[in-house]
Design a protein around this motif. Structure first.
Motif, mmCIF file in Angstrom:
data_model
loop_
_atom_site.group_PDB
_atom_site.id
_atom_site.type_symbol
_atom_site.label_atom_id
_atom_site.label_comp_id
_atom_site.label_asym_id
_atom_site.label_seq_id
_atom_site.Cartn_x
_atom_site.Cartn_y
_atom_site.Cartn_z
ATOM 1 N N LYS A 162 45.568 36.446 42.939
ATOM 2 C CA LYS A 162 44.839 36.724 44.176
ATOM 3 C C LYS A 162 44.085 38.042 44.093
ATOM 4 O O LYS A 162 42.963 38.164 44.592
ATOM 5 C CB LYS A 162 45.816 36.750 45.353
ATOM 6 C CG LYS A 162 46.370 35.388 45.744
ATOM 7 C CD LYS A 162 47.259 35.506 46.966
ATOM 8 C CE LYS A 162 47.746 34.145 47.430
ATOM 9 N NZ LYS A 162 48.609 34.232 48.633
ATOM 10 N N GLN A 163 44.705 39.029 43.462
ATOM 11 C CA GLN A 163 44.059 40.336 43.336
ATOM 12 C C GLN A 163 42.800 40.234 42.484
ATOM 13 O O GLN A 163 41.749 40.797 42.830
ATOM 14 C CB GLN A 163 45.053 41.324 42.705
ATOM 15 C CG GLN A 163 44.495 42.721 42.499
ATOM 16 C CD GLN A 163 45.492 43.632 41.824
ATOM 17 O OE1 GLN A 163 46.641 43.255 41.587
ATOM 18 N NE2 GLN A 163 45.059 44.835 41.496
ATOM 19 N N LEU A 164 42.878 39.516 41.369
ATOM 20 C CA LEU A 164 41.705 39.348 40.511
ATOM 21 C C LEU A 164 40.659 38.456 41.166
ATOM 22 O O LEU A 164 39.451 38.711 41.060
ATOM 23 C CB LEU A 164 42.122 38.745 39.167
ATOM 24 C CG LEU A 164 42.897 39.662 38.218
ATOM 25 C CD1 LEU A 164 43.405 38.866 37.019
ATOM 26 C CD2 LEU A 164 42.033 40.821 37.753
ATOM 27 N N GLN A 165 41.117 37.416 41.856
ATOM 28 C CA GLN A 165 40.199 36.471 42.470
ATOM 29 C C GLN A 165 39.320 37.145 43.509
ATOM 30 O O GLN A 165 38.150 36.777 43.692
ATOM 31 C CB GLN A 165 40.984 35.336 43.122
ATOM 32 C CG GLN A 165 40.153 34.117 43.473
ATOM 33 C CD GLN A 165 39.810 33.267 42.268
ATOM 34 O OE1 GLN A 165 40.675 32.716 41.624
ATOM 35 N NE2 GLN A 165 38.523 33.163 41.953
ATOM 36 N N ALA A 166 39.857 38.153 44.185
ATOM 37 C CA ALA A 166 39.102 38.844 45.223
ATOM 38 C C ALA A 166 37.915 39.621 44.656
ATOM 39 O O ALA A 166 36.995 39.970 45.396
ATOM 40 C CB ALA A 166 40.019 39.793 45.989
ATOM 41 N N HIS A 167 37.921 39.879 43.354
ATOM 42 C CA HIS A 167 36.835 40.630 42.722
ATOM 43 C C HIS A 167 36.104 39.790 41.683
ATOM 44 O O HIS A 167 35.461 40.345 40.787
ATOM 45 C CB HIS A 167 37.394 41.895 42.063
ATOM 46 C CG HIS A 167 38.101 42.814 43.014
ATOM 47 N ND1 HIS A 167 37.425 43.682 43.837
ATOM 48 C CD2 HIS A 167 39.424 42.964 43.295
ATOM 49 C CE1 HIS A 167 38.299 44.359 44.575
ATOM 50 N NE2 HIS A 167 39.513 43.940 44.266
ATOM 51 N N SER A 168 36.202 38.467 41.799
ATOM 52 C CA SER A 168 35.648 37.579 40.786
ATOM 53 C C SER A 168 34.646 36.600 41.371
ATOM 54 O O SER A 168 34.617 36.351 42.586
ATOM 55 C CB SER A 168 36.775 36.794 40.095
ATOM 56 O OG SER A 168 37.706 37.662 39.500
ATOM 57 N N PHE A 169 33.853 36.057 40.474
ATOM 58 C CA PHE A 169 32.936 34.968 40.795
ATOM 59 C C PHE A 169 33.408 33.719 40.074
ATOM 60 O O PHE A 169 33.657 33.755 38.860
ATOM 61 C CB PHE A 169 31.517 35.324 40.355
ATOM 62 C CG PHE A 169 30.549 34.182 40.435
ATOM 63 C CD1 PHE A 169 30.005 33.803 41.652
ATOM 64 C CD2 PHE A 169 30.187 33.469 39.298
ATOM 65 C CE1 PHE A 169 29.112 32.745 41.739
ATOM 66 C CE2 PHE A 169 29.295 32.418 39.368
ATOM 67 C CZ PHE A 169 28.761 32.057 40.591
ATOM 68 N N ASP A 170 33.577 32.620 40.796
ATOM 69 C CA ASP A 170 34.044 31.377 40.199
ATOM 70 C C ASP A 170 32.918 30.673 39.459
ATOM 71 O O ASP A 170 31.900 30.295 40.070
ATOM 72 C CB ASP A 170 34.608 30.440 41.272
ATOM 73 C CG ASP A 170 36.048 30.775 41.637
ATOM 74 O OD1 ASP A 170 36.683 31.538 40.872
ATOM 75 O OD2 ASP A 170 36.531 30.285 42.668
ATOM 76 N N ALA A 171 33.100 30.489 38.156
ATOM 77 C CA ALA A 171 32.164 29.683 37.376
ATOM 78 C C ALA A 171 32.321 28.222 37.781
ATOM 79 O O ALA A 171 33.317 27.843 38.409
ATOM 80 C CB ALA A 171 32.440 29.863 35.888
ATOM 81 N N PRO A 172 31.351 27.360 37.440
ATOM 82 C CA PRO A 172 31.460 25.936 37.813
ATOM 83 C C PRO A 172 32.755 25.285 37.366
ATOM 84 O O PRO A 172 33.331 24.474 38.097
ATOM 85 C CB PRO A 172 30.249 25.311 37.116
ATOM 86 C CG PRO A 172 29.249 26.417 37.048
ATOM 87 C CD PRO A 172 30.049 27.664 36.816
#
Length: 305
Positions: free
Chosen positions: A96-106
């Motif tokens: 969750k911590q990383l996801q908050a600063h990430s962009f989801d690739a396809p």
């Protein structure tokens, strides 16, 4: 003398046993066998449960435990179990911590949608993100994966139930957080069937996971994004239990021409205890620059999708 007489007498379990076997049979019946047995059993139970939660360095195998077993797994079909593992992965605080600063690739979006992972809206835009979140192997057609070890052969329940969730550092991430483009994290679920010693992941499989995670980072650092392993040194520090999530952090140390030096640490996803370390050298083949012309191979696009 009076003070010595008033001092309470402490009877140890060893003294109690000595008294029981040196006294005549009639006196032995009066010895508290029930109390002694209860004390020994209770002490053993306490010692075991303390060992499970705080495994001693001298014998960690005795106290192996699983930490992320899916509740009610026996009642789930294989596909339901794999989807449950995927949802559990996205519940991890570290993810969750990383996801908050990430962009989801396809690829990341497709896998989450297939498993029913709800969108939280916490991710960043492509320009603002510190990391790309990608799912390896999911962009390749089945015929390309037919003989792939971790992408196909070892995929499934109690093996690799889901593909790794990889967070690769972007240019903005490298500028804001330090490090280099391509540094990152790979979150992996390892099933119980990938054991060497019972309950412990096979050491050779740890080498395989290191090699794949390190290669992904190294390809970001090589001129044509293609490389092969020239050296891989591993330091196994502690046994790695199966049936849990682990995280491999990779960091590019140096790149010059056709060579990239990358190191990695394998950690417990909750305590971040380092369980193994790796140092590697990747070299780009001399003919790599022609691979884009013959067949139109675009590795950089594959790394980001």
């Amino acid at each position: 003398m009076l003070r010595a007489q008033l001092r309470p007498k402490v009877v140890t379990p060893m003294a109690l046993m000595r008294r029981a076997y040196t006294q005549p049979p009639q006196a032995r019946r009066r010895v508290g066998y029930g109390t002694m047995g209860t004390t020994v059993i209770a002490s053993s139970c306490v010692a075991y449960f303390v060992g499970v939660h705080y495994p001693p360095r001298w014998n960690p195998f005795l106290f192996m435990r699983t930490k992320h077993e899916i509740h009610g797994a026996d009642k789930l079909s294989d596909s339901e179990y794999c989807a449950a593992v995927e949802r559990r992965m996205h519940e991890l605080p570290f993810v969750k911590q990383l996801q908050a600063h990430s962009f989801d690739a396809p690829s990341a979006k497709r896998v989450k949608a297939a498993a029913g992972v709800p969108e939280t809206g916490e991710g960043k835009s492509k320009e603002e993100a510190h990391y790309y979140a990608v799912r390896p192997f999911t962009n390749l057609p089945p015929e390309r994966l037919e003989h792939n070890l971790t992408g196909s052969t070892l995929r499934g329940r109690d093996r690799f139930a889901v593909t790794p969730l990889v967070f690769s550092k972007t240019e903005k991430g490298a500028a804001d957080l330090g490090g280099r483009v391509g540094d990152g994290y790979a979150i992996i679920h390892i099933g119980r069937d990938i054991s060497g010693f019972e309950g412990v992941i096979h050491g050779g499989m740890i080498a395989t996971l290191f090699d794949e995670a390190l290669a992904r980072s190294a390809m970001h650092a090589l001129p044509n994004n293609i490389g092969v392993t020239a050296r891989l040194d591993i330091n196994y520090r502690r046994p790695v239990p199966v049936d849990q999530f682990i995280v491999i952090e990779t960091q590019i140390i140096e790149n010059a021409g056709r060579k990239a030096i990358v190191k990695a640490e394998l950690r417990d996803v909750d305590s971040h205890t380092v369980l193994a370390e790796a140092d590697s050298v990747f070299v780009e083949p001399k003919m790599a620059k022609f691979m884009k012309w013959v067949g139109g191979l675009n590795v950089k696009r594959m790394l980001e999708e």
